[in-house]
Design a protein around this motif. Structure first.
Motif, PDB file in Angstrom:
ATOM      1  N   GLY A  53       0.648   6.604   1.210  1.00  0.00           N
ATOM      2  CA  GLY A  53       0.055   5.652   0.289  1.00  0.00           C
ATOM      3  C   GLY A  53      -0.866   4.673   0.979  1.00  0.00           C
ATOM      4  O   GLY A  53      -2.018   4.466   0.558  1.00  0.00           O
ATOM      5  N   TRP A  54      -0.383   4.061   2.058  1.00  0.00           N
ATOM      6  CA  TRP A  54      -1.228   3.112   2.804  1.00  0.00           C
ATOM      7  C   TRP A  54      -2.455   3.806   3.387  1.00  0.00           C
ATOM      8  O   TRP A  54      -3.558   3.263   3.384  1.00  0.00           O
ATOM      9  CB  TRP A  54      -0.431   2.447   3.919  1.00  0.00           C
ATOM     10  N   THR A  93      -4.392  13.262  -5.656  1.00  0.00           N
ATOM     11  CA  THR A  93      -3.746  12.590  -4.532  1.00  0.00           C
ATOM     12  C   THR A  93      -2.248  12.387  -4.771  1.00  0.00           C
ATOM     13  O   THR A  93      -1.426  12.862  -3.999  1.00  0.00           O
ATOM     14  CB  THR A  93      -4.421  11.234  -4.255  1.00  0.00           C
ATOM     15  N   SER A  94      -1.885  11.705  -5.862  1.00  0.00           N
ATOM     16  CA  SER A  94      -0.475  11.324  -6.075  1.00  0.00           C
ATOM     17  C   SER A  94       0.438  12.502  -6.395  1.00  0.00           C
ATOM     18  O   SER A  94       1.358  12.813  -5.636  1.00  0.00           O
ATOM     19  CB  SER A  94      -0.379  10.281  -7.187  1.00  0.00           C
ATOM     20  N   VAL A  95       0.212  13.143  -7.535  1.00  0.00           N
ATOM     21  CA  VAL A  95       1.096  14.217  -7.983  1.00  0.00           C
ATOM     22  C   VAL A  95       1.147  15.346  -6.959  1.00  0.00           C
ATOM     23  O   VAL A  95       2.220  15.873  -6.634  1.00  0.00           O
ATOM     24  CB  VAL A  95       0.635  14.760  -9.357  1.00  0.00           C
ATOM     25  N   ALA A 205      -7.991   5.386  -3.518  1.00  0.00           N
ATOM     26  CA  ALA A 205      -7.315   4.091  -3.626  1.00  0.00           C
ATOM     27  C   ALA A 205      -6.274   4.103  -4.741  1.00  0.00           C
ATOM     28  O   ALA A 205      -5.138   3.629  -4.561  1.00  0.00           O
ATOM     29  CB  ALA A 205      -8.345   2.983  -3.871  1.00  0.00           C
ATOM     30  N   ILE A 206      -6.639   4.652  -5.894  1.00  0.00           N
ATOM     31  CA  ILE A 206      -5.709   4.697  -7.027  1.00  0.00           C
ATOM     32  C   ILE A 206      -4.546   5.648  -6.737  1.00  0.00           C
ATOM     33  O   ILE A 206      -3.378   5.319  -6.969  1.00  0.00           O
ATOM     34  CB  ILE A 206      -6.458   5.138  -8.299  1.00  0.00           C
ATOM     35  N   GLY A 207      -4.867   6.823  -6.215  1.00  0.00           N
ATOM     36  CA  GLY A 207      -3.819   7.779  -5.877  1.00  0.00           C
ATOM     37  C   GLY A 207      -2.910   7.261  -4.788  1.00  0.00           C
ATOM     38  O   GLY A 207      -1.684   7.447  -4.834  1.00  0.00           O
ATOM     39  N   GLY A 208      -3.484   6.581  -3.799  1.00  0.00           N
ATOM     40  CA  GLY A 208      -2.695   6.001  -2.718  1.00  0.00           C
ATOM     41  C   GLY A 208      -1.781   4.899  -3.212  1.00  0.00           C
ATOM     42  O   GLY A 208      -0.623   4.796  -2.774  1.00  0.00           O
ATOM     43  N   LEU A 209      -2.281   4.078  -4.137  1.00  0.00           N
ATOM     44  CA  LEU A 209      -1.457   3.000  -4.702  1.00  0.00           C
ATOM     45  C   LEU A 209      -0.255   3.573  -5.445  1.00  0.00           C
ATOM     46  O   LEU A 209       0.864   3.062  -5.320  1.00  0.00           O
ATOM     47  CB  LEU A 209      -2.301   2.140  -5.651  1.00  0.00           C
ATOM     48  N   ALA A 210      -0.482   4.650  -6.191  1.00  0.00           N
ATOM     49  CA  ALA A 210       0.626   5.287  -6.913  1.00  0.00           C
ATOM     50  C   ALA A 210       1.662   5.834  -5.933  1.00  0.00           C
ATOM     51  O   ALA A 210       2.874   5.676  -6.140  1.00  0.00           O
ATOM     52  CB  ALA A 210       0.090   6.405  -7.806  1.00  0.00           C
ATOM     53  N   LEU A 211       1.200   6.474  -4.852  1.00  0.00           N
ATOM     54  CA  LEU A 211       2.126   6.988  -3.839  1.00  0.00           C
ATOM     55  C   LEU A 211       2.923   5.855  -3.197  1.00  0.00           C
ATOM     56  O   LEU A 211       4.136   5.970  -2.977  1.00  0.00           O
ATOM     57  CB  LEU A 211       1.352   7.743  -2.755  1.00  0.00           C
ATOM     58  N   GLY A 215       6.925   5.441  -3.389  1.00  0.00           N
ATOM     59  CA  GLY A 215       7.675   5.386  -2.137  1.00  0.00           C
ATOM     60  C   GLY A 215       8.526   4.142  -2.022  1.00  0.00           C
ATOM     61  O   GLY A 215       9.711   4.207  -1.659  1.00  0.00           O
ATOM     62  N   LEU A 216       7.964   2.982  -2.353  1.00  0.00           N
ATOM     63  CA  LEU A 216       8.706   1.728  -2.288  1.00  0.00           C
ATOM     64  C   LEU A 216       9.833   1.689  -3.315  1.00  0.00           C
ATOM     65  O   LEU A 216      10.935   1.201  -3.027  1.00  0.00           O
ATOM     66  CB  LEU A 216       7.755   0.549  -2.507  1.00  0.00           C
ATOM     67  N   ALA A 217       9.562   2.216  -4.511  1.00  0.00           N
ATOM     68  CA  ALA A 217      10.566   2.204  -5.579  1.00  0.00           C
ATOM     69  C   ALA A 217      11.762   3.091  -5.260  1.00  0.00           C
ATOM     70  O   ALA A 217      12.868   2.865  -5.768  1.00  0.00           O
ATOM     71  CB  ALA A 217       9.932   2.652  -6.895  1.00  0.00           C
ATOM     72  N   THR A 218      11.548   4.096  -4.408  1.00  0.00           N
ATOM     73  CA  THR A 218      12.643   5.016  -4.058  1.00  0.00           C
ATOM     74  C   THR A 218      13.252   4.690  -2.698  1.00  0.00           C
ATOM     75  O   THR A 218      13.994   5.504  -2.132  1.00  0.00           O
ATOM     76  CB  THR A 218      12.141   6.472  -4.070  1.00  0.00           C
ATOM     77  N   GLY A 219      12.937   3.498  -2.172  1.00  0.00           N
ATOM     78  CA  GLY A 219      13.587   3.037  -0.950  1.00  0.00           C
ATOM     79  C   GLY A 219      12.818   3.270   0.337  1.00  0.00           C
ATOM     80  O   GLY A 219      13.374   3.083   1.428  1.00  0.00           O
ATOM     81  N   GLY A 220      11.569   3.645   0.249  1.00  0.00           N
ATOM     82  CA  GLY A 220      10.785   3.885   1.447  1.00  0.00           C
ATOM     83  C   GLY A 220      10.279   2.602   2.094  1.00  0.00           C
ATOM     84  O   GLY A 220      10.216   1.551   1.449  1.00  0.00           O
TER      85      GLY A 220
END
Length: 311
Positions: A53-54, A93-95, A205-211, A215-220
């Motif tokens: 994502g970053w 990017t995301s999916v 940028a949009i796809g990376g933000l979603a990733l 990632g953060l929401a699942t504990g990354g």
């Protein structure tokens, strides 16, 4: 188009597409080193999504800043167009990366590389039904088969003799390849109305933000920032921004089948560069044979382009 102009154009396409594949191939050892430097475990998918994502957020921002400096219409997209760009980013990017990372966790690297190469077949097949000037032909089918054989050769190992197939493993990698193929073709349509650099910048940028959010929401998390790890991240950002923008431009002005067949070169370059930078065995007969097969497959697909107008 005369003969000399055609061959000059094809040479430029070959060089740019090969450069993109070389850059993406170099991402294999770079990402592997990145996981070590940022202390990301092999089965820690959430942290891998944060890492990706970053990487894509910064790559997108680099392109958007470049577009602004070049006086391109970065913020002049209407609601409908921005929605289309967002859809490209979320799918391409995301999916695609979510399916790929999950699949990679349940399948071997060898099989994942081969399954991921099926994306070229999807692209050529989808283009046949979407674009009237990009129909299937004997040369295209044969070229894809020969190129795929090259990918199998470079990944050849005893594990290839095992034909087990799971939905969460090989299945998700194939789904990721299909999503990327479909999103790339949709992105080609969007690129006809949006500047390629602007489109690539926003979608990354949009796809990376979603990733990142997934990632953060699942504990990354992402820790272990040092000079070395930061420089590696910078390289991945530059790699992504350059390769994805060039690829978008190539797809915009050329037929899908002519460009996507070059994807077979990614695992070839990835294997060779991994061997060089990860101190693995490099001078093997299979690497040379794989490169010959892939190049011949590319030649078969692109040699008929002389008789067809670009579209």
């Amino acid at each position: 188009m005369n003969s000399s102009t055609f061959f000059t154009q094809r040479k430029v396409v070959f060089l740019l597409a090969s450069l993109c594949c070389l850059l993406w191939g170099s991402a294999y050892p770079a990402i592997k080193n990145g996981y070590a430097l940022f202390h990301i475990a092999a089965d820690d998918i959430p942290s891998k999504l944060v890492f990706a994502g970053w990487r894509f957020i910064f790559a997108g921002l680099v392109l958007l800043v470049f577009a602004l400096l070049s006086k391109k219409p970065v913020f002049q997209l209407d609601r409908r167009t921005f929605g289309q760009v967002t859809l490209v980013g979320l799918t391409q990017t995301s999916v695609q990366y979510v399916f790929f990372y999950i699949g990679l966790a349940y399948a071997t690297g060898v099989k994942s590389s081969i399954m991921n190469a099926t994306g070229t077949f999807f692209s050529v097949l989808l283009a046949h039904y979407i674009y009237k000037n990009d129909r299937l032909s004997f040369n295209k089918v044969l070229g894809c088969v020969v190129g795929f054989a090259g990918v199998m050769v470079v990944n050849f190992s005893e594990s290839l003799l095992s034909f087990d197939f799971t939905l969460l493993g090989e299945g998700f990698v194939v789904i990721a390849a299909f999503v990327l193929s479909a999103a790339s073709i949709y992105g080609k349509k969007v690129s006809q109305r949006v500047d390629s650099v602007v489109l690539t910048g926003w979608q990354l940028a949009i796809g990376g933000l979603a990733l990142l959010l997934i990632g953060l929401a699942t504990g990354g998390s992402l820790t272990g920032f040092t000079v070395k790890s930061t420089l590696l991240m910078v390289y991945l950002v530059v790699l992504s921004s350059a390769a994805f923008s060039l690829w978008t431009i190539l797809l915009k002005y050329n037929r899908v089948s002519m460009i996507t067949v070059f994807n077979f070169m990614v695992p070839i370059f990835g294997t060779m560069l991994s061997a060089m930078f990860l101190e693995e065995q490099f001078l093997e007969w299979k690497n040379g044979l794989a490169l010959v097969l892939v190049c011949y497959g590319i030649w078969l697909v692109t040699k008929e382009e002389k008789e067809k107008p670009a579209g």
